[in-house]
Structures are given as structure tokens and as C-alpha cells.
Design a protein around this motif. Structure first.
Motif, PDB file in Angstrom:
ATOM      1  N   TYR A   1       4.323   1.989   1.942  1.00  0.00           N
ATOM      2  CA  TYR A   1       5.213   3.035   1.469  1.00  0.00           C
ATOM      3  C   TYR A   1       4.599   4.408   1.709  1.00  0.00           C
ATOM      4  CZ  TYR A   1       7.961  -0.273  -1.355  1.00  0.00           C
ATOM      5  OH  TYR A   1       8.771  -1.288  -1.789  1.00  0.00           O
ATOM      6  N   LEU A   2       5.427   5.365   2.095  1.00  0.00           N
ATOM      7  CA  LEU A   2       5.096   6.788   2.062  1.00  0.00           C
ATOM      8  C   LEU A   2       5.795   7.325   0.833  1.00  0.00           C
ATOM      9  CD1 LEU A   2       5.783   7.897   5.726  1.00  0.00           C
ATOM     10  CD2 LEU A   2       3.572   7.612   4.615  1.00  0.00           C
ATOM     11  N   MET A   3       5.106   8.150   0.047  1.00  0.00           N
ATOM     12  CA  MET A   3       5.680   8.513  -1.236  1.00  0.00           C
ATOM     13  C   MET A   3       5.300   9.925  -1.664  1.00  0.00           C
ATOM     14  SD  MET A   3       5.288   6.131  -4.615  1.00  0.00           S
ATOM     15  CE  MET A   3       6.069   4.768  -3.776  1.00  0.00           C
ATOM     16  N   LEU A   4       6.270  10.649  -2.197  1.00  0.00           N
ATOM     17  CA  LEU A   4       5.966  11.899  -2.887  1.00  0.00           C
ATOM     18  C   LEU A   4       5.324  11.503  -4.212  1.00  0.00           C
ATOM     19  CD1 LEU A   4       9.331  13.781  -2.281  1.00  0.00           C
ATOM     20  CD2 LEU A   4       7.145  14.222  -1.145  1.00  0.00           C
TER      21      LEU A   4
ATOM     22  N   ILE B   1       0.862  -1.185   0.000  1.00  0.00           N
ATOM     23  CA  ILE B   1       0.000   0.000   0.000  1.00  0.00           C
ATOM     24  C   ILE B   1       0.892   1.227   0.000  1.00  0.00           C
ATOM     25  CG2 ILE B   1      -1.652   1.318   1.399  1.00  0.00           C
ATOM     26  CD1 ILE B   1      -2.685  -1.409   2.413  1.00  0.00           C
ATOM     27  N   THR B   2       0.510   2.251  -0.740  1.00  0.00           N
ATOM     28  CA  THR B   2       1.243   3.516  -0.720  1.00  0.00           C
ATOM     29  C   THR B   2       0.319   4.640  -0.274  1.00  0.00           C
ATOM     30  OG1 THR B   2       0.769   4.114  -3.022  1.00  0.00           O
ATOM     31  CG2 THR B   2       2.734   2.802  -2.624  1.00  0.00           C
ATOM     32  N   LEU B   3       0.894   5.575   0.455  1.00  0.00           N
ATOM     33  CA  LEU B   3       0.202   6.806   0.820  1.00  0.00           C
ATOM     34  C   LEU B   3       1.039   7.971   0.320  1.00  0.00           C
ATOM     35  CD1 LEU B   3      -1.067   6.509   4.513  1.00  0.00           C
ATOM     36  CD2 LEU B   3      -2.403   6.513   2.418  1.00  0.00           C
ATOM     37  N   GLY B   4       0.390   8.901  -0.331  1.00  0.00           N
ATOM     38  CA  GLY B   4       1.086  10.093  -0.779  1.00  0.00           C
ATOM     39  C   GLY B   4       1.298  11.059   0.365  1.00  0.00           C
ATOM     40  N   THR B   5       2.381  11.801   0.281  1.00  0.00           N
ATOM     41  CA  THR B   5       2.666  12.835   1.272  1.00  0.00           C
ATOM     42  C   THR B   5       3.226  14.062   0.571  1.00  0.00           C
ATOM     43  OG1 THR B   5       3.852  13.395   3.296  1.00  0.00           O
ATOM     44  CG2 THR B   5       4.989  11.926   1.769  1.00  0.00           C
ATOM     45  N   ASN B   6       3.007  15.211   1.170  1.00  0.00           N
ATOM     46  CA  ASN B   6       3.575  16.457   0.660  1.00  0.00           C
ATOM     47  C   ASN B   6       4.847  16.841   1.409  1.00  0.00           C
ATOM     48  OD1 ASN B   6       1.592  17.201  -1.380  1.00  0.00           O
ATOM     49  ND2 ASN B   6       0.202  17.248   0.358  1.00  0.00           N
ATOM     50  N   ASN B   7       5.137  16.151   2.503  1.00  0.00           N
ATOM     51  CA  ASN B   7       6.336  16.437   3.280  1.00  0.00           C
ATOM     52  C   ASN B   7       6.881  15.111   3.796  1.00  0.00           C
ATOM     53  OD1 ASN B   7       8.217  17.128   5.323  1.00  0.00           O
ATOM     54  ND2 ASN B   7       7.245  19.136   5.527  1.00  0.00           N
TER      55      ASN B   7
ATOM     56  N   LYS C   1       9.741  14.296   5.004  1.00  0.00           N
ATOM     57  CA  LYS C   1      10.492  14.384   6.253  1.00  0.00           C
ATOM     58  C   LYS C   1       9.561  14.350   7.470  1.00  0.00           C
ATOM     59  CE  LYS C   1      14.102  17.098   8.497  1.00  0.00           C
ATOM     60  NZ  LYS C   1      15.030  18.217   8.365  1.00  0.00           N
ATOM     61  N   LYS C   2       8.498  15.162   7.453  1.00  0.00           N
ATOM     62  CA  LYS C   2       7.541  15.183   8.577  1.00  0.00           C
ATOM     63  C   LYS C   2       6.790  13.857   8.666  1.00  0.00           C
ATOM     64  CE  LYS C   2       6.556  20.062   9.246  1.00  0.00           C
ATOM     65  NZ  LYS C   2       5.531  21.106   9.199  1.00  0.00           N
ATOM     66  N   SER C   3       6.394  13.305   7.523  1.00  0.00           N
ATOM     67  CA  SER C   3       5.680  12.025   7.526  1.00  0.00           C
ATOM     68  C   SER C   3       6.566  10.900   8.048  1.00  0.00           C
ATOM     69  CB  SER C   3       5.172  11.686   6.136  1.00  0.00           C
ATOM     70  OG  SER C   3       4.091  12.516   5.801  1.00  0.00           O
ATOM     71  N   LYS C   4       7.845  10.939   7.716  1.00  0.00           N
ATOM     72  CA  LYS C   4       8.797   9.942   8.212  1.00  0.00           C
ATOM     73  C   LYS C   4       8.842   9.963   9.735  1.00  0.00           C
ATOM     74  CE  LYS C   4      13.812   9.236   8.589  1.00  0.00           C
ATOM     75  NZ  LYS C   4      13.669   8.199   9.512  1.00  0.00           N
ATOM     76  N   ILE C   5       8.961  11.146  10.310  1.00  0.00           N
ATOM     77  CA  ILE C   5       8.999  11.265  11.774  1.00  0.00           C
ATOM     78  C   ILE C   5       7.716  10.692  12.378  1.00  0.00           C
ATOM     79  CG2 ILE C   5       9.006  12.913  13.698  1.00  0.00           C
ATOM     80  CD1 ILE C   5      10.844  14.688  11.854  1.00  0.00           C
ATOM     81  N   PHE C   6       6.565  11.064  11.806  1.00  0.00           N
ATOM     82  CA  PHE C   6       5.266  10.596  12.285  1.00  0.00           C
ATOM     83  C   PHE C   6       5.167   9.071  12.194  1.00  0.00           C
ATOM     84  CE2 PHE C   6       0.817   9.450  11.464  1.00  0.00           C
ATOM     85  CZ  PHE C   6       0.152  10.101  12.494  1.00  0.00           C
ATOM     86  N   TYR C   7       5.385   8.516  10.996  1.00  0.00           N
ATOM     87  CA  TYR C   7       5.186   7.079  10.799  1.00  0.00           C
ATOM     88  C   TYR C   7       6.300   6.228  11.407  1.00  0.00           C
ATOM     89  CZ  TYR C   7       0.913   7.429   8.158  1.00  0.00           C
ATOM     90  OH  TYR C   7      -0.394   7.647   7.791  1.00  0.00           O
TER      91      TYR C   7
ATOM     92  N   LYS D   1       4.580  14.738  -9.416  1.00  0.00           N
ATOM     93  CA  LYS D   1       5.042  15.980  -8.787  1.00  0.00           C
ATOM     94  C   LYS D   1       3.917  16.974  -8.493  1.00  0.00           C
ATOM     95  CE  LYS D   1       9.625  15.260 -10.284  1.00  0.00           C
ATOM     96  NZ  LYS D   1      10.570  15.257 -11.258  1.00  0.00           N
ATOM     97  N   GLN D   2       2.677  16.488  -8.499  1.00  0.00           N
ATOM     98  CA  GLN D   2       1.538  17.295  -8.095  1.00  0.00           C
ATOM     99  C   GLN D   2       1.329  17.108  -6.598  1.00  0.00           C
ATOM    100  OE1 GLN D   2      -0.143  19.325 -10.389  1.00  0.00           O
ATOM    101  NE2 GLN D   2       1.590  18.679 -11.654  1.00  0.00           N
ATOM    102  N   LYS D   3       0.452  17.909  -6.013  1.00  0.00           N
ATOM    103  CA  LYS D   3       0.158  17.820  -4.585  1.00  0.00           C
ATOM    104  C   LYS D   3      -0.480  16.472  -4.251  1.00  0.00           C
ATOM    105  CE  LYS D   3      -2.293  20.111  -0.893  1.00  0.00           C
ATOM    106  NZ  LYS D   3      -3.189  21.160  -0.464  1.00  0.00           N
TER     107      LYS D   3
END
Length: 124
Positions: A52-55, A5-11, A13-19, A59-61
């Protein structure tokens, strides 16, 4: 049924700390990092990345899906509550307190830092 499963993130670095902290509490570990994504696996199968957390590739939001929810299986009701409380402490937004639903099982709901809906579930 699912490979991963993937989740998109806009940040990332912040998502890494959270997850990193949140998933570590249920024995899931950050096992792979690039400048575009982070992969997580269960401590018992570190070679099998399932989350996965993924940008976004385009390259859109990153946006959350209306009606989309990711559910993590937790071992006990107490751990569902702890997972939920930790998520809120790390900046998540409440979407439903821990407790029984449908007269059985235990669930808790929150939104992560990007608004993705996450559920903690225990069948005990």
C-alpha cells in the motif's frame, strides 16, 4: 510472514504515477484506490493486496525510516537492472547500482519520490 507492507507518501498522485509504472514492470498491479491510499497486488493474485501507498493517518508529514528498506523479488538479473533503470527514469535516486552483493545474488537500491529505500533482489 507479512500480511502487507505500507509506505507513507506526501503526494499520493505523484507516488501513484511512479509506482503504477514501476510495479507494472514486475507484474504487480494497482487494484484499489481511495483518496487516502492505493493498494497493489500481484497479477496472479489480484485479491491479495500486499503493498500500500498511504497518506499518513495522523495527517502529519510522511517520513522514511532510517534503516528501513522494502525489497521486491525480481525474476532475473536483467530484470533487476531494468527495474532499477525505470525507477531512476521515474525520478528515483540511486542508492546502489545493480550487481552482486556478498559474492552472490543480485541487488539494486534506490530511493523513491518520498525518500523510502527500495531494493530489487534476484537470487539467480
Amino acid at each position: 510472514m507479512f500480511s502487507f507492507i505500507t509506505l507513507g507518501t506526501n503526494n499520493l498522485k505523484k507516488s501513484k504515477i511512479f509506482y503504477d509504472e514501476l510495479l507494472q514492470s514486475i507484474n504487480i498491479k494497482n487494484v484499489l484506490e481511495t483518496d487516502r491510499y492505493i493498494g497493489y497486488a500481484k497479477n496472479t493474485s489480484l485479491n491479495n493486496i500486499e503493498f500500500y501507498l498511504m497518506l499518513p493517518h495522523n495527517k502529519q508529514k510522511a517520513t522514511f525510516g532510517n534503516g528501513t528498506m522494502i525489497t521486491f523479488t525480481i525474476n532475473s538479473k536483467k530484470e533487476v537492472d531494468s527495474f532499477y533503470q525505470l525507477a531512476l527514469k521515474l525520478g528515483a535516486i540511486d542508492e546502489g547500482l545493480p550487481g552482486p552483493r556478498h559474492d552472490e545474488h543480485c541487488y539494486a537500491y534506490f530511493r523513491d519520490l518520498d525518500g523510502n529505500k527500495i531494493c530489487a533482489f534476484c537470487s539467480d
